[in-house]
Design a protein around this motif. Structure first.
Motif, mmCIF file in Angstrom:
data_model
loop_
_atom_site.group_PDB
_atom_site.id
_atom_site.type_symbol
_atom_site.label_atom_id
_atom_site.label_comp_id
_atom_site.label_asym_id
_atom_site.label_seq_id
_atom_site.Cartn_x
_atom_site.Cartn_y
_atom_site.Cartn_z
ATOM 1 N N LEU A 11 -95.520 26.369 37.680
ATOM 2 C CA LEU A 11 -94.554 27.413 37.391
ATOM 3 C C LEU A 11 -93.358 26.787 36.680
ATOM 4 N N PRO A 12 -93.207 27.034 35.369
ATOM 5 C CA PRO A 12 -92.149 26.352 34.602
ATOM 6 C C PRO A 12 -90.778 26.990 34.778
ATOM 7 N N ILE A 13 -90.270 26.934 36.000
ATOM 8 C CA ILE A 13 -88.942 27.455 36.290
ATOM 9 C C ILE A 13 -88.326 26.615 37.401
ATOM 10 N N SER A 14 -87.038 26.386 37.299
ATOM 11 C CA SER A 14 -86.305 25.642 38.314
ATOM 12 C C SER A 14 -85.038 26.408 38.645
ATOM 13 N N VAL A 15 -84.762 26.563 39.942
ATOM 14 C CA VAL A 15 -83.539 27.212 40.397
ATOM 15 C C VAL A 15 -82.889 26.281 41.403
ATOM 16 N N MET A 16 -81.656 25.860 41.135
ATOM 17 C CA MET A 16 -81.024 24.875 42.009
ATOM 18 C C MET A 16 -79.543 25.162 42.188
ATOM 19 N N GLN A 17 -79.050 24.774 43.333
ATOM 20 C CA GLN A 17 -77.630 24.906 43.667
ATOM 21 C C GLN A 17 -76.982 23.535 43.551
ATOM 22 N N LEU A 18 -75.859 23.440 42.833
ATOM 23 C CA LEU A 18 -75.227 22.157 42.560
ATOM 24 C C LEU A 18 -73.731 22.228 42.829
ATOM 25 N N HIS A 19 -73.168 21.107 43.294
ATOM 26 C CA HIS A 19 -71.735 21.025 43.591
ATOM 27 C C HIS A 19 -71.081 20.011 42.660
ATOM 28 N N ASN A 20 -69.920 20.371 42.118
ATOM 29 C CA ASN A 20 -69.116 19.458 41.293
ATOM 30 C C ASN A 20 -69.985 18.724 40.276
ATOM 31 N N PHE A 21 -70.703 19.494 39.493
ATOM 32 C CA PHE A 21 -71.749 18.993 38.609
ATOM 33 C C PHE A 21 -71.180 18.528 37.274
ATOM 34 N N SER A 22 -71.679 17.388 36.787
ATOM 35 C CA SER A 22 -71.396 16.920 35.436
ATOM 36 C C SER A 22 -72.697 16.463 34.807
ATOM 37 N N PHE A 23 -72.854 16.726 33.514
ATOM 38 C CA PHE A 23 -74.084 16.349 32.815
ATOM 39 C C PHE A 23 -73.766 16.197 31.338
ATOM 40 N N LEU A 24 -74.149 15.073 30.759
ATOM 41 C CA LEU A 24 -73.863 14.790 29.355
ATOM 42 C C LEU A 24 -74.505 15.814 28.418
ATOM 43 N N ALA A 25 -73.970 15.919 27.212
ATOM 44 C CA ALA A 25 -74.528 16.812 26.206
ATOM 45 C C ALA A 25 -76.013 16.507 25.999
ATOM 46 N N HIS A 26 -76.832 17.556 26.032
ATOM 47 C CA HIS A 26 -78.269 17.420 25.890
ATOM 48 C C HIS A 26 -78.821 18.724 25.336
ATOM 49 N N TRP A 27 -80.114 18.747 25.064
ATOM 50 C CA TRP A 27 -80.732 19.964 24.543
ATOM 51 C C TRP A 27 -82.202 19.990 24.911
ATOM 52 N N HIS A 28 -82.760 21.168 24.894
ATOM 53 C CA HIS A 28 -84.180 21.356 25.169
ATOM 54 C C HIS A 28 -84.578 22.756 24.722
ATOM 55 N N ASN A 29 -85.858 22.999 24.641
ATOM 56 C CA ASN A 29 -86.341 24.324 24.246
ATOM 57 C C ASN A 29 -86.215 25.319 25.399
ATOM 58 N N ASP A 30 -86.115 24.803 26.615
ATOM 59 C CA ASP A 30 -85.991 25.673 27.780
ATOM 60 C C ASP A 30 -84.664 26.426 27.749
ATOM 61 N N VAL A 31 -84.644 27.570 28.403
ATOM 62 C CA VAL A 31 -83.430 28.370 28.528
ATOM 63 C C VAL A 31 -82.729 27.972 29.817
ATOM 64 N N GLU A 32 -81.405 27.899 29.778
ATOM 65 C CA GLU A 32 -80.624 27.475 30.938
ATOM 66 C C GLU A 32 -79.539 28.513 31.215
ATOM 67 N N LEU A 33 -79.561 29.079 32.404
ATOM 68 C CA LEU A 33 -78.567 30.068 32.815
ATOM 69 C C LEU A 33 -77.677 29.451 33.884
ATOM 70 N N ILE A 34 -76.382 29.582 33.713
ATOM 71 C CA ILE A 34 -75.411 28.996 34.640
ATOM 72 C C ILE A 34 -74.621 30.111 35.300
ATOM 73 N N TYR A 35 -74.706 30.180 36.614
ATOM 74 C CA TYR A 35 -73.900 31.150 37.362
ATOM 75 C C TYR A 35 -72.930 30.386 38.255
ATOM 76 N N VAL A 36 -71.652 30.696 38.134
ATOM 77 C CA VAL A 36 -70.639 30.018 38.939
ATOM 78 C C VAL A 36 -70.429 30.796 40.223
ATOM 79 N N ARG A 37 -70.814 30.180 41.315
ATOM 80 C CA ARG A 37 -70.669 30.808 42.634
ATOM 81 C C ARG A 37 -69.237 30.706 43.133
ATOM 82 N N GLU A 38 -68.688 29.506 43.031
ATOM 83 C CA GLU A 38 -67.328 29.250 43.518
ATOM 84 C C GLU A 38 -66.642 28.234 42.608
ATOM 85 N N GLY A 39 -65.317 28.317 42.546
ATOM 86 C CA GLY A 39 -64.529 27.313 41.847
ATOM 87 C C GLY A 39 -64.561 27.444 40.346
#
Length: 278
Positions: free
Chosen positions: A14-42
């Motif tokens: 199943l080509p889908i990932s759903v994860m909860q992350l805290h104080n996240f940082s990630f360098l500039a990158h790219w991919h063909n996949d779609v990425e949705l970001i929902y801010v829960r808090e902060g």
């Protein structure tokens, strides 16, 4: 933080990932996949292509196929949910959205109180929370339900988020610039173990040094030197944890000219000495 052209491995059919992350940082990158970001808090800083935003609780951002994006959670407190999926899962093997362009990748509920964006933000939040629960708990037929929720979420975004038909001439022009930056990121990842000058990177992008410097900073959120050092520190940290190499050997192998420079860069990005990992 990691970088470059990310080729995702989902660990299942199943080509889908759903994860909860805290104080996240990630360098500039790219991919063909779609990425949705929902801010829960902060709050969290997010860059998509050449723009960046400070996203707050309730905000949603959409990284379409091929978008260059980064996360910067330094000095901020945040809790986010990431939904990453291969677009073929919703019938768009060549990328999503296929035939329209989102006017803005960011959907902020506060912009239009009581309007379509607030409704989209509220409904999207419910769907994403349900997706996270299904992914974590994995009850019977969770995979079927995940795909259904993803279809609903994608449909809501296309229905309520401002969009416009693709302008092929404009899309080709923008796409050419993004492709140049994607190729530069791949090049930096492959060559980061040696000295790379601003002039060399600019040549790879077929840009003047001035134009490249401005474009790179707006696309990645940092200078070329900082970006290279961040990649090198990631690789150095892995070597420290998994090998018995000396700090000098690790520094040289990761592209630093001496231990002093390595230690200074490591403290800058990790807030501690590299020796503290052993």
């Amino acid at each position: 933080m990691k970088a470059y052209h990310e080729k995702r491995h989902y660990g299942s059919d199943l080509p889908i990932s759903v994860m909860q992350l805290h104080n996240f940082s990630f360098l500039a990158h790219w991919h063909n996949d779609v990425e949705l970001i929902y801010v829960r808090e902060g709050e969290i800083r997010v860059g998509i292509n050449s723009e960046n935003w400070l996203l707050r609780a309730g905000d949603l951002a959409v990284c379409s196929s091929g978008d260059i994006h980064y996360y910067d959670g330094r000095d901020l407190e945040s809790e986010i949910i990431l939904v990453i999926f291969n677009p073929r899962l919703i019938g768009s093997p060549s990328g999503w959205p296929g035939d329209v362009h989102l006017v803005s990748p960011v959907i902020t509920s506060a912009e239009e109180l009581g309007g379509s964006r607030e409704m989209l933000s509220a409904q999207a939040a419910l769907l994403i929370e349900r997706m996270l629960t299904e992914m974590i708990e994995k009850p019977e037929y969770y995979d079927t339900l995940l795909v259904g929720l993803l279809y609903e979420l994608s449909g809501l975004i296309l229905r309520y988020a401002p969009n416009e038909p693709l302008d092929l001439r404009k899309d080709r022009r923008l796409g050419s610039g993004r492709q140049a930056m994607r190729e530069v990121l791949d090049y930096l990842e492959a060559q980061c173990f040696r000295t790379i000058t601003l002039e060399e990177a600019a040549r790879q992008a077929h840009m003047s040094v001035y134009h490249f410097s401005r474009t790179f900073k707006s696309t990645t959120g940092m200078s070329l030197t900082a970006y290279l050092n961040s990649i090198r520190i990631d690789k150095a940290e892995e070597l420290i944890r998994t090998t018995e190499l000396t700090m000098l050997d690790i520094a040289l192998e990761c592209g630093f000219t001496n231990v002093r420079t390595f230690n200074r860069a490591f403290r800058q990005f990790r807030g501690r000495a590299p020796s503290s990992l052993r």
